[in-house]
Design a protein around this motif. Structure first.
Motif, PDB file in Angstrom:
ATOM      1  N   ARG A   1      23.156   5.457 -13.322  1.00  0.00           N
ATOM      2  CA  ARG A   1      24.002   4.274 -13.497  1.00  0.00           C
ATOM      3  C   ARG A   1      24.569   4.169 -14.905  1.00  0.00           C
ATOM      4  O   ARG A   1      25.749   3.854 -15.095  1.00  0.00           O
ATOM      5  N   HIS A   2      23.754   4.420 -15.917  1.00  0.00           N
ATOM      6  CA  HIS A   2      24.169   4.191 -17.301  1.00  0.00           C
ATOM      7  C   HIS A   2      24.224   5.469 -18.137  1.00  0.00           C
ATOM      8  O   HIS A   2      24.520   5.377 -19.325  1.00  0.00           O
TER       9      HIS A   2
ATOM     10  N   ARG B   1      22.150  -5.263 -12.442  1.00  0.00           N
ATOM     11  CA  ARG B   1      22.948  -4.646 -13.493  1.00  0.00           C
ATOM     12  C   ARG B   1      22.274  -3.410 -14.076  1.00  0.00           C
ATOM     13  O   ARG B   1      22.940  -2.548 -14.652  1.00  0.00           O
ATOM     14  N   ILE B   2      20.973  -3.300 -13.918  1.00  0.00           N
ATOM     15  CA  ILE B   2      20.259  -2.163 -14.505  1.00  0.00           C
ATOM     16  C   ILE B   2      20.378  -0.922 -13.629  1.00  0.00           C
ATOM     17  O   ILE B   2      20.656   0.175 -14.116  1.00  0.00           O
ATOM     18  N   THR B   3      20.167  -1.084 -12.349  1.00  0.00           N
ATOM     19  CA  THR B   3      20.184   0.062 -11.439  1.00  0.00           C
ATOM     20  C   THR B   3      21.446   0.153 -10.599  1.00  0.00           C
ATOM     21  O   THR B   3      21.704   1.200  -9.995  1.00  0.00           O
ATOM     22  N   GLY B   4      22.232  -0.915 -10.519  1.00  0.00           N
ATOM     23  CA  GLY B   4      23.411  -0.913  -9.668  1.00  0.00           C
ATOM     24  C   GLY B   4      23.108  -1.173  -8.211  1.00  0.00           C
ATOM     25  O   GLY B   4      24.018  -1.156  -7.382  1.00  0.00           O
TER      26      GLY B   4
ATOM     27  N   ASN C   1      32.132   3.735 -11.616  1.00  0.00           N
ATOM     28  CA  ASN C   1      31.353   2.704 -12.299  1.00  0.00           C
ATOM     29  C   ASN C   1      29.981   3.226 -12.711  1.00  0.00           C
ATOM     30  O   ASN C   1      29.340   2.648 -13.595  1.00  0.00           O
ATOM     31  N   TRP C   2      29.530   4.277 -12.058  1.00  0.00           N
ATOM     32  CA  TRP C   2      28.276   4.927 -12.433  1.00  0.00           C
ATOM     33  C   TRP C   2      28.600   5.890 -13.560  1.00  0.00           C
ATOM     34  O   TRP C   2      29.353   6.850 -13.393  1.00  0.00           O
ATOM     35  N   ARG C   3      28.014   5.638 -14.715  1.00  0.00           N
ATOM     36  CA  ARG C   3      28.422   6.332 -15.928  1.00  0.00           C
ATOM     37  C   ARG C   3      28.199   7.835 -15.868  1.00  0.00           C
ATOM     38  O   ARG C   3      28.836   8.595 -16.605  1.00  0.00           O
TER      39      ARG C   3
ATOM     40  N   ALA D   1      21.897   7.093 -19.337  1.00  0.00           N
ATOM     41  CA  ALA D   1      20.916   7.023 -20.423  1.00  0.00           C
ATOM     42  C   ALA D   1      20.284   8.397 -20.619  1.00  0.00           C
ATOM     43  O   ALA D   1      19.989   9.107 -19.654  1.00  0.00           O
TER      44      ALA D   1
ATOM     45  N   VAL E   1      18.492   4.552 -13.274  1.00  0.00           N
ATOM     46  CA  VAL E   1      19.030   4.112 -14.571  1.00  0.00           C
ATOM     47  C   VAL E   1      19.827   5.241 -15.221  1.00  0.00           C
ATOM     48  O   VAL E   1      20.881   5.002 -15.829  1.00  0.00           O
ATOM     49  N   HIS E   2      19.345   6.457 -15.084  1.00  0.00           N
ATOM     50  CA  HIS E   2      20.066   7.606 -15.653  1.00  0.00           C
ATOM     51  C   HIS E   2      21.420   7.778 -14.982  1.00  0.00           C
ATOM     52  O   HIS E   2      22.439   8.006 -15.659  1.00  0.00           O
TER      53      HIS E   2
END
Length: 311
Positions: A74-75, A15-18, A272-274, A77, A71-72
């Motif tokens: 995917r989310h 869930r963190i990295t996809g 799905n990747w923000r 951030a 992480v950047h």
């Protein structure tokens, strides 16, 4: 710099990295040497003012640079949040993402463990050799409004959504697996114009026999490609259409739509990747972002569809 426990938790939690842990391991083995090679080439390309081995040492190892980039993407951030998480300065995270993201984009999309597609020509060749149907569609990604006074400011306004956006053409197979994503164009560019600029017509004319499905935004490519591109049927009657024609038109339109809908599923997986829902960074980095995420998603899909995973 994160500890081994935190690093292991990031890698093991999809869930963190996809991505699954085995996909991240493949990325480390493949992208790591390329990053070290380019880093050394950068160091040797300028006159040295210090002895070899002198100077500050990296606090952020390559594995952490890769994880921060994932992480950047995917989310979405922010760099400030990632800097606090990894215990480094924000500029270090910005530099790390700027170095790793192009390497991920250059990898292309993974179709099978031994087949990787990097260009539209390779996609057309793959579809012709495998006999599969391809599906194309354009997707828009919101971006920041260009600065006031910029000459081409209006080029980024999408005629469809009336928002500042960039556009990418996505190619999937008949099952919705992403095969390729194009570099981005300003949102005002029409879908059919973008396809022509990418050279799709030239690749299909005189090329392998390929069937490609598209929506009404690509009407006209069918005649230019000898029927390789199939679009929804034209509506011949605008008013007072006979009942038999309405039934036939609706049946043909639904039959085409039921096959073409798979590309929408592929685009939904990308979104799905923000980082692709709304891009707040520089617009010139958007092409690398789209292609990097497409490559990561395709590699994860390949792993998920492998026999050992299905077991």
């Amino acid at each position: 710099m994160v500890g081994n426990t935190t690093r292991a938790a990031i890698i093991s939690n999809r869930r963190i990295t996809g991505l699954a842990a085995e996909v991240i391991a493949e990325l480390i083995a493949e992208v790591g040497p390329l990053w070290h090679e380019r880093h050394q080439a950068t160091l040797t390309s300028r006159p040295r003012k210090r002895a070899v081995g002198a100077g500050a040492k990296h606090r952020l190892v390559f594995v952490d640079r890769l994880l921060a980039t994932l992480v950047h993407l995917r989310h979405a951030a922010t760099h400030d949040v990632l800097a606090c998480w990894f215990g480094v300065d924000r500029s270090t995270i910005t530099r790390a993402i700027g170095e790793v993201r192009p390497l991920l984009a250059e990898r292309g999309c993974t179709v099978s463990p031994d087949v990787r597609l990097r260009t539209l020509a390779e996609v057309v060749e793959h579809l012709g050799a495998s006999g599969k149907t391809g599906i194309i569609d354009g997707t828009e990604i919101r971006v920041r409004r260009p600065a006031a006074g910029r000459k081409d400011r209006d080029r980024f306004i999408s005629g469809k959504n009336k928002q500042n956006a960039v556009k990418s053409m996505v190619v999937t197979d008949g099952e919705g697996r992403v095969l390729w994503c194009s570099p981005t164009q300003p949102g005002s560019c029409a879908d059919i114009t973008h396809a022509r600029q990418l050279g799709l017509v030239k690749l299909l004319v005189g090329g392998p026999a390929v069937e490609i499905l598209a929506d009404a935004g690509y009407q006209g490519l069918g005649a230019q490609t000898g029927g390789c591109v199939m679009t929804p049927p034209h509506r011949k009657f605008k008013k007072n259409a006979p009942d038999w024609y309405e039934e036939m038109y609706e049946r043909q339109r639904k039959a085409h739509s039921s096959r073409r809908i798979r590309v929408e599923h592929g685009i939904a997986h990308l979104k799905n990747w923000r980082a692709l829902t709304r891009h707040l960074g520089r617009r010139e980095h958007m092409s690398d972002t789209v292609q990097a995420i497409a490559g990561l998603l395709s590699q994860q899909q390949t792993v998920d569809l492998s026999p050992r995973r299905q077991r």
